[in-house]
Design a protein around this motif. Structure first.
Motif, PDB file in Angstrom:
ATOM      1  N   TRP A   1      12.232   3.361  -3.755  1.00 26.45           N
ATOM      2  CA  TRP A   1      13.210   3.532  -2.275  1.00 26.45           C
ATOM      3  C   TRP A   1      12.068   2.069  -0.861  1.00 26.45           C
ATOM      4  N   VAL A   2      11.235   2.270  -1.381  1.00 29.22           N
ATOM      5  CA  VAL A   2      10.449   1.590  -0.372  1.00 29.22           C
ATOM      6  C   VAL A   2      10.878   0.055  -0.726  1.00 29.22           C
ATOM      7  N   ALA A   3      10.044  -0.096  -2.091  1.00 25.08           N
ATOM      8  CA  ALA A   3       9.936  -1.582  -2.757  1.00 25.08           C
ATOM      9  C   ALA A   3      11.510  -2.514  -2.097  1.00 25.08           C
ATOM     10  N   GLN A   4      12.336  -1.172  -2.908  1.00 23.14           N
ATOM     11  CA  GLN A   4      13.090  -2.598  -2.865  1.00 23.14           C
ATOM     12  C   GLN A   4      14.418  -3.159  -1.363  1.00 23.14           C
ATOM     13  N   LEU A   5      13.033  -2.650  -0.263  1.00 27.25           N
ATOM     14  CA  LEU A   5      13.562  -3.088   0.987  1.00 27.25           C
ATOM     15  C   LEU A   5      12.466  -4.588   0.874  1.00 27.25           C
ATOM     16  N   GLU A   6      12.058  -4.749   0.066  1.00 24.73           N
ATOM     17  CA  GLU A   6      11.277  -6.339   0.089  1.00 24.73           C
ATOM     18  C   GLU A   6      12.236  -7.500  -0.089  1.00 24.73           C
ATOM     19  N   PRO A   7      13.326  -7.526  -0.394  1.00 30.33           N
ATOM     20  CA  PRO A   7      13.996  -8.323   0.072  1.00 30.33           C
ATOM     21  C   PRO A   7      14.978  -8.452   1.552  1.00 30.33           C
ATOM     22  N   TYR A   8      14.351  -7.697   2.425  1.00 24.85           N
ATOM     23  CA  TYR A   8      14.114  -7.971   4.035  1.00 24.85           C
ATOM     24  C   TYR A   8      13.617  -7.745   4.838  1.00 24.85           C
ATOM     25  N   GLY A   9      12.670  -7.793   4.063  1.00 25.27           N
ATOM     26  CA  GLY A   9      10.821  -7.690   5.290  1.00 25.27           C
ATOM     27  C   GLY A   9      10.613  -8.716   5.775  1.00 25.27           C
ATOM     28  N   MET A  10      10.740 -10.120   5.280  1.00 23.64           N
ATOM     29  CA  MET A  10      10.738 -11.551   6.410  1.00 23.64           C
ATOM     30  C   MET A  10      11.474 -11.289   6.899  1.00 23.64           C
ATOM     31  N   PRO A  11      12.811 -11.240   7.211  1.00 24.62           N
ATOM     32  CA  PRO A  11      14.061 -11.153   7.847  1.00 24.62           C
ATOM     33  C   PRO A  11      13.847 -10.112   9.277  1.00 24.62           C
ATOM     34  N   ILE A  12      13.640  -8.859   8.699  1.00 20.96           N
ATOM     35  CA  ILE A  12      13.270  -8.142   9.654  1.00 20.96           C
ATOM     36  C   ILE A  12      12.036  -8.358  10.481  1.00 20.96           C
ATOM     37  N   LEU A  13      11.185  -9.010   9.786  1.00 18.77           N
ATOM     38  CA  LEU A  13       9.456  -9.630  10.859  1.00 18.77           C
ATOM     39  C   LEU A  13       9.584 -10.582  11.743  1.00 18.77           C
ATOM     40  N   LEU A  14      11.147 -11.473  11.389  1.00 15.34           N
ATOM     41  CA  LEU A  14      11.298 -13.014  11.937  1.00 15.34           C
ATOM     42  C   LEU A  14      11.788 -12.519  13.141  1.00 15.34           C
ATOM     43  N   LEU A  15      13.219 -11.447  13.117  1.00 13.81           N
ATOM     44  CA  LEU A  15      14.159 -11.020  14.102  1.00 13.81           C
ATOM     45  C   LEU A  15      13.193 -10.096  15.119  1.00 13.81           C
ATOM     46  N   LEU A  16      11.526  -9.725  14.616  1.00 12.41           N
ATOM     47  CA  LEU A  16      10.973  -8.957  15.727  1.00 12.41           C
ATOM     48  C   LEU A  16      10.305 -10.212  16.587  1.00 12.41           C
ATOM     49  N   LEU A  17       9.554 -10.737  15.601  1.00 14.25           N
ATOM     50  CA  LEU A  17       8.910 -12.235  16.421  1.00 14.25           C
ATOM     51  C   LEU A  17      10.426 -12.401  17.390  1.00 14.25           C
ATOM     52  N   ILE A  18      11.232 -12.991  16.746  1.00 14.90           N
ATOM     53  CA  ILE A  18      12.104 -14.178  17.860  1.00 14.90           C
ATOM     54  C   ILE A  18      12.782 -12.261  19.031  1.00 14.90           C
ATOM     55  N   THR A  19      12.776 -11.153  18.455  1.00 16.12           N
ATOM     56  CA  THR A  19      13.124 -10.485  20.025  1.00 16.12           C
ATOM     57  C   THR A  19      11.973 -10.529  20.743  1.00 16.12           C
ATOM     58  N   GLY A  20      10.548 -10.459  20.360  1.00 17.01           N
ATOM     59  CA  GLY A  20       9.622  -9.894  20.826  1.00 17.01           C
ATOM     60  C   GLY A  20       8.606  -8.734  20.922  1.00 17.01           C
ATOM     61  N   ALA A  21      10.001  -8.019  19.924  1.00 22.46           N
ATOM     62  CA  ALA A  21       9.674  -6.561  19.634  1.00 22.46           C
ATOM     63  C   ALA A  21       7.571  -6.202  19.479  1.00 22.46           C
TER      64      ALA A  21
ATOM     65  N   VAL B   1       1.184  -1.291   0.265  1.00 13.92           N
ATOM     66  CA  VAL B   1       0.174  -0.202   0.148  1.00 13.92           C
ATOM     67  C   VAL B   1       0.732   1.236   0.432  1.00 13.92           C
ATOM     68  N   LEU B   2       1.881   1.150   1.029  1.00 10.85           N
ATOM     69  CA  LEU B   2       3.175   2.256   1.342  1.00 10.85           C
ATOM     70  C   LEU B   2       3.910   2.564  -0.265  1.00 10.85           C
ATOM     71  N   VAL B   3       3.974   1.683  -1.453  1.00 11.58           N
ATOM     72  CA  VAL B   3       4.370   1.603  -2.682  1.00 11.58           C
ATOM     73  C   VAL B   3       3.555   2.339  -3.872  1.00 11.58           C
ATOM     74  N   GLY B   4       2.548   1.937  -3.374  1.00 11.26           N
ATOM     75  CA  GLY B   4       0.892   2.076  -3.947  1.00 11.26           C
ATOM     76  C   GLY B   4       0.700   4.000  -3.925  1.00 11.26           C
ATOM     77  N   ILE B   5       1.010   4.118  -2.597  1.00 15.54           N
ATOM     78  CA  ILE B   5       0.272   5.636  -2.979  1.00 15.54           C
ATOM     79  C   ILE B   5       1.633   6.911  -2.340  1.00 15.54           C
ATOM     80  N   LEU B   6       2.689   6.302  -2.254  1.00 13.12           N
ATOM     81  CA  LEU B   6       3.802   7.240  -2.529  1.00 13.12           C
ATOM     82  C   LEU B   6       3.871   7.808  -3.856  1.00 13.12           C
ATOM     83  N   PRO B   7       5.112   8.660  -3.465  1.00 13.71           N
ATOM     84  CA  PRO B   7       5.561   9.041  -5.275  1.00 13.71           C
ATOM     85  C   PRO B   7       6.171   8.071  -5.395  1.00 13.71           C
ATOM     86  N   HIS B   8       7.289   7.870  -6.703  1.00 12.94           N
ATOM     87  CA  HIS B   8       7.325   7.238  -7.631  1.00 12.94           C
ATOM     88  C   HIS B   8       8.947   6.836  -6.476  1.00 12.94           C
TER      89      HIS B   8
END
Length: 216
Positions: free
Chosen positions: A173-193, A161-168
């Protein structure tokens, strides 16, 4: 639901979880089809058969492990394929397709609220109790899926949604984060954050839906 045994929890939770993940994914594919991309339809992913959407690890193993460990319930289904290039207005429509999944979870939470309310209204223990527990589980799991997927981190729906509504420029820039999205999510899960971030929102919404259902 702490008073339920593990077997009872599984009996109560199976249908709400299957509906939550199945209709979430079908909603993505259905809206994509309406907006010009029939990829999911051609591949049979608009089916309501949960087996077409279940990911053995994400839908079964991980949630069951989290349940046994007593942690934040976390999981995923096989994502519905969407060819964004075939959408009539790719940038805008990508955001609409992404919102369809959480939107379906919101509607399902309302549906489970009505079921729980019906259980309260019946006042027949042998019928009311299963309906109330299942309705409460349906509310909870759909709110978890909705709030989790609205996190503004690609490849989650909120990130798209963010990619769809932000200026190109910012969208790229946000779209480039996609390969790191799941690792970030798993890190937040493991740490309890992850639980600390999502918990207050989920439990506030849960309290609201429970009050509508007459459970509080």
């Amino acid at each position: 639901m702490e008073e339920l045994t593990l077997a009872q929890k599984l009996a109560v939770w199976v249908l709400p979880i299957l509906f939550a993940i199945t209709l979430h994914e079908v909603a993505h594919g259905w809206v994509a089809w309406l907006l010009g991309d029939d990829t999911a339809k051609r591949l049979g992913r608009l089916s309501l058969n949960p087996l077409h959407h279940v990911d053995i690890v994400g839908t079964v193993v991980v949630p069951l492990a989290m349940l046994l460990l007593g942690g934040f319930i976390f999981g995923w289904a096989k994502p519905v394929p969407v060819d964004f290039g075939r959408l009539r207005h790719p940038k805008r429509d990508m955001a609409l397709v992404a919102l369809a999944g959480p939107g379906a979870n919101l509607l399902m939470a309302l549906g489970w609220t009505l079921l729980a309310r019906f259980g309260v209204f019946l006042e027949m223990a042998y019928v009311s109790v299963p309906l109330i527990y299942m309705g409460a589980a349906g509310i909870f799991f759909n709110l978890v899926l909705m709030v989790l997927n609205l996190l503004p981190v690609p490849p989650l729906d909120g990130g798209r949604v963010l990619v769809g509504i932000l200026p190109h420029r910012w969208a790229a820039w946000v779209a480039q984060l996609e390969p790191y999205g799941m690792p970030i999510l798993l890190l937040l899960l493991i740490t309890g954050a992850l639980g600390k971030i999502l918990g207050p929102v989920i439990f506030t919404l849960q309290g609201f839906f429970f009050s509508l259902a007459g459970l509080s």
